[in-house]
Design a protein around this motif. Structure first.
Motif, PDB file in Angstrom:
ATOM      1  N   CYS A 128      -8.109 -83.243  41.949  1.00  0.00           N
ATOM      2  CA  CYS A 128      -9.059 -82.233  42.410  1.00  0.00           C
ATOM      3  C   CYS A 128      -8.545 -80.895  41.927  1.00  0.00           C
ATOM      4  N   GLY A 129      -9.388 -80.155  41.185  1.00  0.00           N
ATOM      5  CA  GLY A 129      -8.942 -78.877  40.657  1.00  0.00           C
ATOM      6  C   GLY A 129     -10.040 -77.849  40.642  1.00  0.00           C
ATOM      7  N   GLY A 130      -9.659 -76.625  40.848  1.00  0.00           N
ATOM      8  CA  GLY A 130     -10.553 -75.482  40.802  1.00  0.00           C
ATOM      9  C   GLY A 130      -9.709 -74.237  40.965  1.00  0.00           C
ATOM     10  N   HIS A 131     -10.342 -73.088  41.139  1.00  0.00           N
ATOM     11  CA  HIS A 131      -9.573 -71.864  41.265  1.00  0.00           C
ATOM     12  C   HIS A 131      -8.614 -71.952  42.440  1.00  0.00           C
ATOM     13  N   HIS A 132      -7.322 -71.857  42.137  1.00  0.00           N
ATOM     14  CA  HIS A 132      -6.247 -71.838  43.121  1.00  0.00           C
ATOM     15  C   HIS A 132      -6.010 -73.175  43.810  1.00  0.00           C
ATOM     16  N   ILE A 133      -6.563 -74.258  43.274  1.00  0.00           N
ATOM     17  CA  ILE A 133      -6.249 -75.583  43.796  1.00  0.00           C
ATOM     18  C   ILE A 133      -6.073 -76.545  42.632  1.00  0.00           C
ATOM     19  N   SER A 134      -4.981 -77.290  42.647  1.00  0.00           N
ATOM     20  CA  SER A 134      -4.823 -78.418  41.744  1.00  0.00           C
ATOM     21  C   SER A 134      -3.982 -79.462  42.458  1.00  0.00           C
ATOM     22  N   VAL A 135      -4.646 -80.566  42.834  1.00  0.00           N
ATOM     23  CA  VAL A 135      -3.989 -81.683  43.511  1.00  0.00           C
ATOM     24  C   VAL A 135      -4.037 -82.869  42.556  1.00  0.00           C
ATOM     25  N   ASN A 136      -2.882 -83.440  42.241  1.00  0.00           N
ATOM     26  CA  ASN A 136      -2.782 -84.498  41.229  1.00  0.00           C
ATOM     27  C   ASN A 136      -1.999 -85.681  41.783  1.00  0.00           C
ATOM     28  N   TYR A 137      -2.584 -86.876  41.689  1.00  0.00           N
ATOM     29  CA  TYR A 137      -1.921 -88.077  42.182  1.00  0.00           C
ATOM     30  C   TYR A 137      -1.905 -89.164  41.123  1.00  0.00           C
ATOM     31  N   THR A 138      -0.783 -89.881  41.068  1.00  0.00           N
ATOM     32  CA  THR A 138      -0.633 -91.041  40.206  1.00  0.00           C
ATOM     33  C   THR A 138      -0.168 -92.214  41.064  1.00  0.00           C
ATOM     34  N   ILE A 139      -0.855 -93.339  40.952  1.00  0.00           N
ATOM     35  CA  ILE A 139      -0.519 -94.531  41.737  1.00  0.00           C
ATOM     36  C   ILE A 139      -0.117 -95.638  40.773  1.00  0.00           C
ATOM     37  N   VAL A 140       1.030 -96.244  41.017  1.00  0.00           N
ATOM     38  CA  VAL A 140       1.567 -97.300  40.157  1.00  0.00           C
ATOM     39  C   VAL A 140       1.981 -98.483  41.024  1.00  0.00           C
ATOM     40  N   ASP A 141       1.455 -99.644  40.711  1.00  0.00           N
ATOM     41  CA  ASP A 141       1.806-100.877  41.425  1.00  0.00           C
ATOM     42  C   ASP A 141       1.664-100.730  42.938  1.00  0.00           C
ATOM     43  N   GLY A 142       0.560-100.123  43.353  1.00  0.00           N
ATOM     44  CA  GLY A 142       0.240-100.040  44.776  1.00  0.00           C
ATOM     45  C   GLY A 142       1.022 -99.025  45.573  1.00  0.00           C
ATOM     46  N   ARG A 143       1.706 -98.118  44.905  1.00  0.00           N
ATOM     47  CA  ARG A 143       2.416 -97.062  45.633  1.00  0.00           C
ATOM     48  C   ARG A 143       2.179 -95.726  44.951  1.00  0.00           C
ATOM     49  N   VAL A 144       2.297 -94.652  45.712  1.00  0.00           N
ATOM     50  CA  VAL A 144       2.149 -93.315  45.145  1.00  0.00           C
ATOM     51  C   VAL A 144       3.394 -93.001  44.335  1.00  0.00           C
ATOM     52  N   ALA A 145       3.211 -92.887  43.017  1.00  0.00           N
ATOM     53  CA  ALA A 145       4.334 -92.592  42.128  1.00  0.00           C
ATOM     54  C   ALA A 145       4.536 -91.100  41.951  1.00  0.00           C
ATOM     55  N   SER A 146       3.468 -90.312  42.160  1.00  0.00           N
ATOM     56  CA  SER A 146       3.585 -88.865  41.993  1.00  0.00           C
ATOM     57  C   SER A 146       2.495 -88.157  42.782  1.00  0.00           C
ATOM     58  N   CYS A 147       2.871 -87.062  43.405  1.00  0.00           N
ATOM     59  CA  CYS A 147       1.929 -86.213  44.135  1.00  0.00           C
ATOM     60  C   CYS A 147       1.921 -84.800  43.564  1.00  0.00           C
ATOM     61  N   THR A 148       2.514 -84.637  42.401  1.00  0.00           N
ATOM     62  CA  THR A 148       2.654 -83.309  41.806  1.00  0.00           C
ATOM     63  C   THR A 148       2.221 -83.333  40.346  1.00  0.00           C
ATOM     64  N   PRO A 149       1.901 -82.142  39.817  1.00  0.00           N
ATOM     65  CA  PRO A 149       1.944 -80.801  40.390  1.00  0.00           C
ATOM     66  C   PRO A 149       0.925 -80.626  41.528  1.00  0.00           C
ATOM     67  N   CYS A 150       1.302 -79.832  42.515  1.00  0.00           N
ATOM     68  CA  CYS A 150       0.403 -79.489  43.608  1.00  0.00           C
ATOM     69  C   CYS A 150       0.391 -77.969  43.757  1.00  0.00           C
ATOM     70  N   PHE A 151      -0.702 -77.363  43.360  1.00  0.00           N
ATOM     71  CA  PHE A 151      -0.831 -75.908  43.358  1.00  0.00           C
ATOM     72  C   PHE A 151      -1.845 -75.483  44.422  1.00  0.00           C
ATOM     73  N   ILE A 152      -1.483 -74.506  45.236  1.00  0.00           N
ATOM     74  CA  ILE A 152      -2.425 -73.891  46.177  1.00  0.00           C
ATOM     75  C   ILE A 152      -2.148 -72.393  46.185  1.00  0.00           C
ATOM     76  N   GLY A 153      -3.170 -71.604  45.904  1.00  0.00           N
ATOM     77  CA  GLY A 153      -3.045 -70.151  45.921  1.00  0.00           C
ATOM     78  C   GLY A 153      -4.003 -69.542  46.920  1.00  0.00           C
ATOM     79  N   ALA A 154      -4.055 -68.234  46.978  1.00  0.00           N
ATOM     80  CA  ALA A 154      -4.951 -67.547  47.906  1.00  0.00           C
ATOM     81  C   ALA A 154      -5.318 -66.174  47.369  1.00  0.00           C
ATOM     82  N   LEU A 155      -6.625 -65.922  47.265  1.00  0.00           N
ATOM     83  CA  LEU A 155      -7.156 -64.610  46.879  1.00  0.00           C
ATOM     84  C   LEU A 155      -8.351 -64.295  47.763  1.00  0.00           C
ATOM     85  N   PRO A 156      -8.205 -63.319  48.662  1.00  0.00           N
ATOM     86  CA  PRO A 156      -7.010 -62.519  48.935  1.00  0.00           C
ATOM     87  C   PRO A 156      -5.942 -63.312  49.683  1.00  0.00           C
ATOM     88  N   ALA A 157      -4.700 -62.856  49.539  1.00  0.00           N
ATOM     89  CA  ALA A 157      -3.597 -63.490  50.248  1.00  0.00           C
ATOM     90  C   ALA A 157      -3.546 -63.053  51.702  1.00  0.00           C
TER      91      ALA A 157
END
Length: 377
Positions: A128-157
């Motif tokens: 899932c990606g858009g301005h100030h959000i990028s969530v990335n998951y990789t699943i290998v052999d029935g388990r979560v192999a990666s949960c990154t990069p995970c970016f969350i920003g804020a405008l305004p902060a």
């Protein structure tokens, strides 16, 4: 139900709800065949690749958000929802003028969802990606192999609300770091890499962080390149303002470059109070993930040597309570970056990287080796 199974169910339900045309945008070849696209990610208001919320019916949007929620804790999901809604606020703050070459520039519906491969297969993933959000998951052999990069920003902060309240989506991530940097600087410990904060995170949107990486400039953080001279000029202006504000030249960028040997002060050199602050910071970042991921990762910082090998480095004026700031946390596995420098230091970025497992590259390679070995027997 395991987290991987929950994600597979959510992704499958969403894909089944789509029309053929929608699926053409939403579905992509799985890890391996689709790696070039899967590892191409952004945090700017550009095309992130996939099917946007705008292109979906309300029921489909709900299923897409259910998939996003599967990849975040309740607190992390609430943060992502707030970040999306801030597009409406920023639109007003900019007097409805920003368009980024599309019908609406600040658009809470311009968040893209894409599934790589078939949910439940031996290897698959989603984004899932858009301005100030990028969530990335990789699943290998029935388990979560990666949960990154995970970016969350804020405008305004930071945003003033009624009755004297203030909305700060990223909470105390900045406050705790400023307090820790101030204390270390007063003690004469070399935590400050530069007295001016760099204008963006240094790792940028790279697929993998390597030794010596320097900050990527604004023009290179977009899908494709702008042919519209007005938009290209706008990016140049924004980038120039950030650089002028930081006062950085090539030598300064080298000082802030990411290195395999972490920069800054290790947790082992901190007082008990400093270690508590450092642990509070790392907890705040890792708790954006579901408990199945956050629990074991955090346990590694609460037991044994704890945060001893986790380094804290800072750029900015450590005595200041406000103004431009940048810091990073880094050890052998974790890289966290935070900056709040753009838009008069009211525009924050935060990213969590796993230096050993971004996009599940190592797990995928091991899966392929095992698969090929089994096929040869």
């Amino acid at each position: 139900m395991s987290l991987a199974a929950e994600m597979a169910n959510a992704a499958d339900s969403w894909l089944r709800s789509l029309t053929a045309d929608q699926r053409a945008a939403a579905a992509y070849p799985g890890p391996g065949a689709g790696d070039r696209e899967r590892t191409t990610w952004y945090y700017t208001p550009t095309d992130h690749g996939g099917l946007t919320l705008n292109e979906q019916r309300p029921g489909q949007q709900q299923l897409a958000m259910r998939l996003l929620a599967a990849g975040l804790s309740l607190e992390g999901y609430a943060l992502a929802a707030i970040v999306m809604s801030l597009e409406n606020v920023q639109d007003r703050l900019e007097s409805w003028t920003r368009d980024w070459g599309r019908e609406r520039g600040r658009d809470p519906g311009a968040y893209y969802f894409r599934v790589f491969g078939s949910p439940g297969d031996a290897t698959w993933g989603w984004r899932c990606g858009g301005h100030h959000i990028s969530v990335n998951y990789t699943i290998v052999d029935g388990r979560v192999a990666s949960c990154t990069p995970c970016f969350i920003g804020a405008l305004p902060a930071e945003l003033s609300l009624l009755a004297g309240e203030t909305l700060r989506p990223l909470g105390d991530l900045e406050v705790i770091a400023r307090e820790l940097a101030r204390d270390l600087d007063q003690r004469g410990q070399a935590v400050v890499l530069h007295r001016s904060a760099i204008s963006d995170i240094v790792s940028g949107n790279r697929a993998r962080v390597l030794d010596g990486d320097e900050m990527i400039h604004m023009q290179d953080l977009w899908r494709g390149s702008f042919t519209d001279e007005r938009l290209s000029s706008l990016l140049d202006q924004i980038d120039a303002v950030g650089e002028e504000g930081s006062g950085y030249g090539s030598g300064d960028h080298r000082v802030l470059a990411i290195t395999s040997r972490p920069k800054g002060v290790p947790g082992s050199a901190l007082t008990p109070d400093g270690q508590a602050r450092l642990l509070a910071l790392v907890e705040a970042y890792l708790r954006r993930f579901p408990g199945e991921i956050a629990g074991p990762w955090l346990a590694s910082y609460r037991t044994g040597s704890g945060v001893a090998d986790l380094h804290f480095a800072y750029a900015g004026e450590p005595s200041a309570d406000r103004g431009p700031v940048y810091y990073r946390l880094q050890d052998e596995r974790l890289l966290v970056e935070y900056d709040n420098t753009q838009t008069n230091a009211n525009h924050a970025h935060s990213v969590v990287r796993d230096l050993t497992a971004d996009f599940g590259m190592d797990a995928l390679a091991e899966h392929r080796r095992t698969y090929h070995a089994a096929g040869q027997q």
